[in-house]
Design a protein around this motif. Structure first.
Motif, PDB file in Angstrom:
ATOM      1  N   ALA A   1       2.104  -4.034 -12.801  1.00 55.12           N
ATOM      2  CA  ALA A   1       3.419  -4.650 -12.596  1.00 55.12           C
ATOM      3  C   ALA A   1       3.913  -5.401 -13.819  1.00 55.12           C
ATOM      4  O   ALA A   1       5.062  -5.862 -13.843  1.00 55.12           O
ATOM      5  N   GLU A   2       3.099  -5.521 -14.861  1.00 54.27           N
ATOM      6  CA  GLU A   2       3.453  -6.373 -16.007  1.00 54.27           C
ATOM      7  C   GLU A   2       4.808  -6.036 -16.623  1.00 54.27           C
ATOM      8  O   GLU A   2       5.594  -6.954 -16.932  1.00 54.27           O
ATOM      9  N   THR A  51       0.814  -1.211   0.000  1.00 52.95           N
ATOM     10  CA  THR A  51       0.000   0.000   0.000  1.00 52.95           C
ATOM     11  C   THR A  51       0.850   1.265   0.000  1.00 52.95           C
ATOM     12  O   THR A  51       0.365   2.341  -0.370  1.00 52.95           O
ATOM     13  N   ARG A  52       2.111   1.163   0.368  1.00 51.65           N
ATOM     14  CA  ARG A  52       2.987   2.340   0.446  1.00 51.65           C
ATOM     15  C   ARG A  52       3.852   2.493  -0.799  1.00 51.65           C
ATOM     16  O   ARG A  52       4.739   3.338  -0.829  1.00 51.65           O
ATOM     17  N   ARG A  53       3.594   1.678  -1.828  1.00 53.99           N
ATOM     18  CA  ARG A  53       4.459   1.711  -3.012  1.00 53.99           C
ATOM     19  C   ARG A  53       3.650   1.673  -4.296  1.00 53.99           C
ATOM     20  O   ARG A  53       2.566   1.104  -4.344  1.00 53.99           O
ATOM     21  N   GLU A  54       4.236   2.245  -5.317  1.00 56.57           N
ATOM     22  CA  GLU A  54       3.641   2.193  -6.653  1.00 56.57           C
ATOM     23  C   GLU A  54       3.858   0.784  -7.212  1.00 56.57           C
ATOM     24  O   GLU A  54       4.928   0.200  -7.038  1.00 56.57           O
ATOM     25  N   PRO A  55       2.833   0.195  -7.880  1.00 59.92           N
ATOM     26  CA  PRO A  55       2.891  -1.212  -8.278  1.00 59.92           C
ATOM     27  C   PRO A  55       4.131  -1.604  -9.084  1.00 59.92           C
ATOM     28  O   PRO A  55       4.771  -2.617  -8.770  1.00 59.92           O
ATOM     29  N   LEU A  56       4.494  -0.827 -10.107  1.00 61.52           N
ATOM     30  CA  LEU A  56       5.618  -1.211 -10.957  1.00 61.52           C
ATOM     31  C   LEU A  56       6.933  -1.178 -10.166  1.00 61.52           C
ATOM     32  O   LEU A  56       7.748  -2.110 -10.253  1.00 61.52           O
ATOM     33  N   ALA A  57       7.135  -0.140  -9.381  1.00 59.31           N
ATOM     34  CA  ALA A  57       8.358  -0.039  -8.583  1.00 59.31           C
ATOM     35  C   ALA A  57       8.408  -1.156  -7.540  1.00 59.31           C
ATOM     36  O   ALA A  57       9.481  -1.737  -7.290  1.00 59.31           O
ATOM     37  N   ALA A  58       7.272  -1.473  -6.953  1.00 62.15           N
ATOM     38  CA  ALA A  58       7.224  -2.540  -5.954  1.00 62.15           C
ATOM     39  C   ALA A  58       7.582  -3.880  -6.592  1.00 62.15           C
ATOM     40  O   ALA A  58       8.343  -4.672  -6.013  1.00 62.15           O
ATOM     41  N   ALA A  59       7.042  -4.135  -7.786  1.00 62.32           N
ATOM     42  CA  ALA A  59       7.323  -5.402  -8.465  1.00 62.32           C
ATOM     43  C   ALA A  59       8.809  -5.530  -8.789  1.00 62.32           C
ATOM     44  O   ALA A  59       9.411  -6.595  -8.598  1.00 62.32           O
ATOM     45  N   ARG A  60       9.416  -4.468  -9.273  1.00 62.68           N
ATOM     46  CA  ARG A  60      10.848  -4.518  -9.592  1.00 62.68           C
ATOM     47  C   ARG A  60      11.686  -4.752  -8.342  1.00 62.68           C
ATOM     48  O   ARG A  60      12.664  -5.506  -8.357  1.00 62.68           O
ATOM     49  N   GLU A  61      11.312  -4.108  -7.253  1.00 61.22           N
ATOM     50  CA  GLU A  61      12.064  -4.279  -6.010  1.00 61.22           C
ATOM     51  C   GLU A  61      11.921  -5.707  -5.491  1.00 61.22           C
ATOM     52  O   GLU A  61      12.898  -6.317  -5.015  1.00 61.22           O
ATOM     53  N   LEU A  62      10.727  -6.260  -5.572  1.00 65.09           N
ATOM     54  CA  LEU A  62      10.503  -7.630  -5.121  1.00 65.09           C
ATOM     55  C   LEU A  62      11.311  -8.627  -5.950  1.00 65.09           C
ATOM     56  O   LEU A  62      11.942  -9.551  -5.403  1.00 65.09           O
ATOM     57  N   LEU A  63      11.295  -8.459  -7.258  1.00 65.71           N
ATOM     58  CA  LEU A  63      12.018  -9.388  -8.130  1.00 65.71           C
ATOM     59  C   LEU A  63      13.514  -9.319  -7.880  1.00 65.71           C
ATOM     60  O   LEU A  63      14.207 -10.345  -7.873  1.00 65.71           O
TER      61      LEU A  63
END
Length: 490
Positions: free
Chosen positions: A373-374, A333-345
């Motif tokens: 996140a695609e 909830t504290r992150r933008e989806p695309l940036a969150a996905a890149r950080e997770l990966l």
């Protein structure tokens, strides 16, 4: 309970909600009222306690006694109980900093600095005052009956601990152990959640050895004694807001005192008559604070929300699935989806022993991220460690033009997935089913699997040999594990 392994994560109410609960706790409310009631004529003894002649006035100030004399009728409680309640509220006021002793010789007092925190302090400051009050109540709950203490006093009027069957430190540790058991039942997904715990079950957890089958009569008698001990303690702990407690039915007291037959054993017994207890939301907060102070690792959902993806994936590795999801939702909830996905990966990469479980948590986290996140998933399609994971996510999202994985990628992802499941669940029924399905669906699975260039390949194949119920297939898996270990130089 060991302080080396983390406890299950707890879901706490907000500090604002907890602070409101703390202020509403009867004992805190009474302590604050007495702090405001105290004046220049208030006198205390050497230990800061109210002198006997002022206890009745304090009880009247709290509405516990009606009239001007101690012997007059009271509202809902005996005079003796009213005076005891007033005395405890005063002790809490002193120990929690709501009242300060000005002159020990004169026995004079003044308003403590912390009293103002209850009305103008932050929620965190209010909770700090409550924790101070809790310490006093826990100490009182660890003291045996006053009659026993009087019997153990020597001629100098000092308590002779050698004559008492009481070890103050052991008593305090015992009560901490009881509360820790309640905490575990509250935070464990297999526990009663918000439901109360029957007092006999809690007493048995403190007495009955874990490897004992049918309890002996002697053990049942110990459980009955423990129930009475806990009944007294929980009655003291409820007014501070730590527990919600339904006491033992008075009609059963004689049976429990006289015989172990008073302990419920049959299915038709109304176990609630023997007492029911649960930690309140405030109690969960308080017990966790004490566990942290004692050196335990007691995480709370939301602790990782401001940390990086590496901390999230590592921190939730041992979490139960629902708690891991709740923690991840707060993080996202504290992150933008695309940036969150890149950080997770990025955080999911690695060849260390914990990497497969990180990738599983990453996959579970990405399932909560929307279509935004695609692009991040398409960026890793050719990555040896993340390409299979990315294809699974894109296919589940219904994305077009998802390239088919190579056989090498399929087998690598399979080994990685089983390694993660082993780390997360051990020898679970779901994992056994997965192992059976893999061997059945892929002809020659083991002949290909041992060649997979994954650090966990030998361990996964050994586990498959251990878990598969078919002896022939299990033997194939063990042979494949030997080949894989030899190939990796192990």
């Amino acid at each position: 309970m060991s302080d080396s392994s983390p406890l299950p994560p707890v879901r706490l109410h907000s500090e604002a909600e907890l602070a409101r609960d703390a202020l509403a706790a009867p004992l805190v409310s009474r302590a604050a009222r007495l702090a405001r009631w105290a004046g220049p004529d208030t006198r205390v003894g050497a230990g800061g306690e109210l002198v006997q002649e002022q206890l009745a006035a304090a009880a009247r100030a709290l509405g516990l006694i009606e009239g001007e004399a101690e012997g007059e009728a009271t509202a809902g409680a005996g005079v003796e109980d009213a005076l005891a309640d007033a005395g405890e509220a005063w002790r809490v006021a002193v120990d929690a900093g709501l009242v300060e002793v000005v002159d020990e010789e004169e026995g004079t007092v003044t308003v403590g600095e912390d009293l103002a925190l209850l009305t103008s302090g932050s929620p965190h400051e209010v909770l700090a005052v409550w924790l101070g009050a809790l310490e006093t109540v826990l100490a009182d709950a660890s003291v045996p009956d006053l009659d026993d203490l009087v019997g153990g006093m020597d001629e100098s009027a000092e308590v002779d601990f050698s004559q008492l069957d009481w070890d103050p430190e052991a008593e305090a540790d015992f009560l901490d152990g009881v509360l820790a058991n309640l905490y575990l039942l509250s935070v464990s997904e297999a526990g009663p959640a918000d439901g109360p715990v029957p007092l006999p079950a809690l007493a048995a957890s403190m007495v009955v050895p874990s490897d004992m089958g049918e309890p002996t009569n002697d053990v049942l008698e110990q459980v009955s004694d423990m129930m009475m001990r806990l009944d007294d303690q929980f009655r003291l702990l409820e007014p501070i807001g730590l527990v919600a407690y339904q006491p033992v039915d008075e009609a059963l007291m004689a049976d429990i005192d006289d015989s172990a037959e008073g302990t419920p054993t049959g299915d038709d017994t109304d176990v609630s008559r023997y007492g029911m207890v649960r930690l309140t939301p405030l109690g969960l907060y308080g017990v966790r604070a004490r566990l942290l102070e004692a050196g335990f690792e007691a995480p709370a959902v939301g602790d990782l929300a401001d940390k990086g993806a590496d901390a999230l994936l590592d921190g939730t590795a041992a979490f139960p699935e629902t708690a891991a999801r709740a923690e991840t939702e707060q993080w996202l909830t504290r992150r933008e989806p695309l940036a969150a996905a890149r950080e997770l990966l990025s955080a999911a990469r690695g060849g260390d022993a914990g990497a497969p479980l990180r990738r599983l948590r990453c996959q579970q986290a990405l399932s909560l991220v929307g279509a935004g996140a695609e692009p991040a998933l398409r960026e890793v399609l050719d990555d040896a460690e993340l390409g299979g994971l990315a294809r699974v996510w894109l296919s589940e999202q219904g994305a077009p033009d998802v390239p088919a994985p190579s056989e090498a990628m399929v087998f690598w992802l399979t080994i990685d997935t089983v390694a993660a499941q082993l780390a997360a669940e051990g020898n679970s029924a779901e994992l056994i089913g997965l192992v059976e399905g893999l061997a059945q669906q892929h002809g020659g699975f083991f002949e290909t699997a041992w060649r997979v260039d994954h650090p966990a390949t030998p361990d996964v194949l050994e586990a498959m040999g251990r878990l598969h119920p078919d002896k022939r297939v299990a033997k194939e898996a063990r042979k494949a594990a030997f080949k894989a270990r030899s190939q990796q130089g192990g």
